[in-house]
Design an enzyme around this catalytic site. Structure first.
Site, PDB file in Angstrom:
ATOM      1  N   PRO A 150       0.750  -1.223  -0.060  1.00  0.00           N
ATOM      2  CA  PRO A 150       0.084   0.116   0.259  1.00  0.00           C
ATOM      3  C   PRO A 150       0.863   1.161   0.040  1.00  0.00           C
ATOM      4  O   PRO A 150       1.786   1.486   0.602  1.00  0.00           O
ATOM      5  CB  PRO A 150      -0.694  -0.057   1.298  1.00  0.00           C
ATOM      6  CG  PRO A 150      -0.040  -1.148   2.059  1.00  0.00           C
ATOM      7  CD  PRO A 150       0.490  -2.117   1.284  1.00  0.00           C
ATOM      8  N   HIS A 158       3.422  -4.251   9.308  1.00  0.00           N
ATOM      9  CA  HIS A 158       3.324  -4.171  10.756  1.00  0.00           C
ATOM     10  C   HIS A 158       1.793  -4.511  11.266  1.00  0.00           C
ATOM     11  O   HIS A 158       1.640  -4.358  12.551  1.00  0.00           O
ATOM     12  CB  HIS A 158       3.446  -2.562  11.185  1.00  0.00           C
ATOM     13  CG  HIS A 158       4.742  -1.832  10.496  1.00  0.00           C
ATOM     14  ND1 HIS A 158       6.110  -2.290  10.602  1.00  0.00           N
ATOM     15  CD2 HIS A 158       4.708  -0.955   9.579  1.00  0.00           C
ATOM     16  CE1 HIS A 158       6.816  -1.539   9.847  1.00  0.00           C
ATOM     17  NE2 HIS A 158       6.002  -0.733   9.053  1.00  0.00           N
ATOM     18  N   GLU A 203      12.149  -9.716   2.175  1.00  0.00           N
ATOM     19  CA  GLU A 203      11.415  -8.481   2.784  1.00  0.00           C
ATOM     20  C   GLU A 203      12.287  -7.365   2.365  1.00  0.00           C
ATOM     21  O   GLU A 203      13.497  -7.271   2.869  1.00  0.00           O
ATOM     22  CB  GLU A 203      11.103  -8.448   4.184  1.00  0.00           C
ATOM     23  CG  GLU A 203      10.326  -7.514   4.812  1.00  0.00           C
ATOM     24  CD  GLU A 203      10.208  -7.851   6.307  1.00  0.00           C
ATOM     25  OE1 GLU A 203      10.321  -8.806   6.856  1.00  0.00           O
ATOM     26  OE2 GLU A 203       9.578  -6.917   7.028  1.00  0.00           O
ATOM     27  N   ILE A 259      12.511   0.562   2.215  1.00  0.00           N
ATOM     28  CA  ILE A 259      13.326   1.782   1.574  1.00  0.00           C
ATOM     29  C   ILE A 259      14.043   2.494   2.783  1.00  0.00           C
ATOM     30  O   ILE A 259      15.188   2.667   2.943  1.00  0.00           O
ATOM     31  CB  ILE A 259      12.571   2.669   0.929  1.00  0.00           C
ATOM     32  CG1 ILE A 259      11.909   1.919  -0.426  1.00  0.00           C
ATOM     33  CG2 ILE A 259      13.344   3.968   0.440  1.00  0.00           C
ATOM     34  CD1 ILE A 259      10.741   2.885  -1.028  1.00  0.00           C
ATOM     35  N   ARG A 295      12.661   4.619  13.157  1.00  0.00           N
ATOM     36  CA  ARG A 295      11.469   5.374  13.014  1.00  0.00           C
ATOM     37  C   ARG A 295      10.629   4.950  14.443  1.00  0.00           C
ATOM     38  O   ARG A 295      11.107   4.778  15.115  1.00  0.00           O
ATOM     39  CB  ARG A 295      10.963   5.065  11.773  1.00  0.00           C
ATOM     40  CG  ARG A 295      11.581   5.581  10.460  1.00  0.00           C
ATOM     41  CD  ARG A 295      11.054   5.252   9.128  1.00  0.00           C
ATOM     42  NE  ARG A 295       9.990   6.303   9.001  1.00  0.00           N
ATOM     43  CZ  ARG A 295       9.111   5.859   8.073  1.00  0.00           C
ATOM     44  NH1 ARG A 295       9.392   5.119   7.047  1.00  0.00           N
ATOM     45  NH2 ARG A 295       8.008   6.658   7.938  1.00  0.00           N
ATOM     46  N   ARG A 318       6.874   0.933  13.839  1.00  0.00           N
ATOM     47  CA  ARG A 318       7.397   0.216  12.674  1.00  0.00           C
ATOM     48  C   ARG A 318       8.505  -0.714  13.069  1.00  0.00           C
ATOM     49  O   ARG A 318       9.235  -1.345  12.118  1.00  0.00           O
ATOM     50  CB  ARG A 318       8.152   1.233  11.980  1.00  0.00           C
ATOM     51  CG  ARG A 318       7.132   2.406  11.094  1.00  0.00           C
ATOM     52  CD  ARG A 318       7.484   3.436  10.297  1.00  0.00           C
ATOM     53  NE  ARG A 318       6.645   4.392  10.253  1.00  0.00           N
ATOM     54  CZ  ARG A 318       5.758   4.520   9.347  1.00  0.00           C
ATOM     55  NH1 ARG A 318       5.429   3.532   8.572  1.00  0.00           N
ATOM     56  NH2 ARG A 318       5.020   5.752   9.194  1.00  0.00           N
TER      57      ARG A 318
END
Ligand code: CA2
Length: 155
Positions: A10, A85, A104, A107, A113, A117
């Site tokens: 997404p 997540h 997996e 970027i 972060r 996440r």
């Protein structure tokens, strides 16, 4: 010629158009063209697929599970986006295809972060994980997939 799948989840269709500080300025078609050139150079056929729908991603993983069993696919590079997540269903899909190597790829460095996440439902089912190398991570993931799985090797 065996197939490789580059699968994006997404919002990755927005790549390069917003949030450049986080995700850079390269667009998804640019990333796909880079991956296609690399696959052609190495003698593989690339399919790219992006969806904002969890079920469409699951269907594609299942399709590649069948191709892998038939000996026509090498594996998959997967950026599940925010489904990383949240999605037990994508975890189960990867486990369910039993064999298809899924790398997996993120970027950004998700561990630098927000705390939400830091956990991935995908990682325990993945053959390998690449994070934090920007869009070059897709090429690094492809390289890892080919180096470890070419000619039936699973090293
Ligand atoms: O770093 C990554 O590749 C992520 O998978 C990207 C996801 C994020 O939810 C994951 O935690 C880490 C977000 C993809 C959304 O991409 C956008 C790109 C440009 C503009 C807006 C969103």
């Amino acid at each position: 010629m065996k197939k490789i799948l580059v699968l994006n989840g997404p919002n990755l269709n927005l790549l390069g158009t917003r949030e450049p500080a986080q995700y850079g300025t390269t667009t998804l078609p640019d990333v796909e063209a880079m991956c296609r050139a690399e696959c052609e150079r190495r003698g593989y056929e690339l399919e790219c697929f992006q969806s904002n729908w969890e079920g469409a991603l699951i269907d594609k993983i299942q399709e590649y599970g069948r191709l892998w069993k038939a000996g026509s696919a090498l594996g998959c590079v997967f950026n599940p986006g925010a489904f990383t997540h949240t999605s037990v269903a994508l975890h189960d899909a990867i486990k369910g295809v039993d064999g298809l190597p899924v790398i997996e790829c993120h970027i950004s460095n998700v561990h630098a972060r927000e705390a939400f996440r830091h956990h991935s439902y995908i990682s325990p089912a993945a053959a390998g994980i690449i994070v934090g190398f920007g869009v070059q991570g897709y090429l690094i993931a492809l390289d890892g997939l080919v180096r470890t799985r070419e000619n039936g090797s699973a090293a």
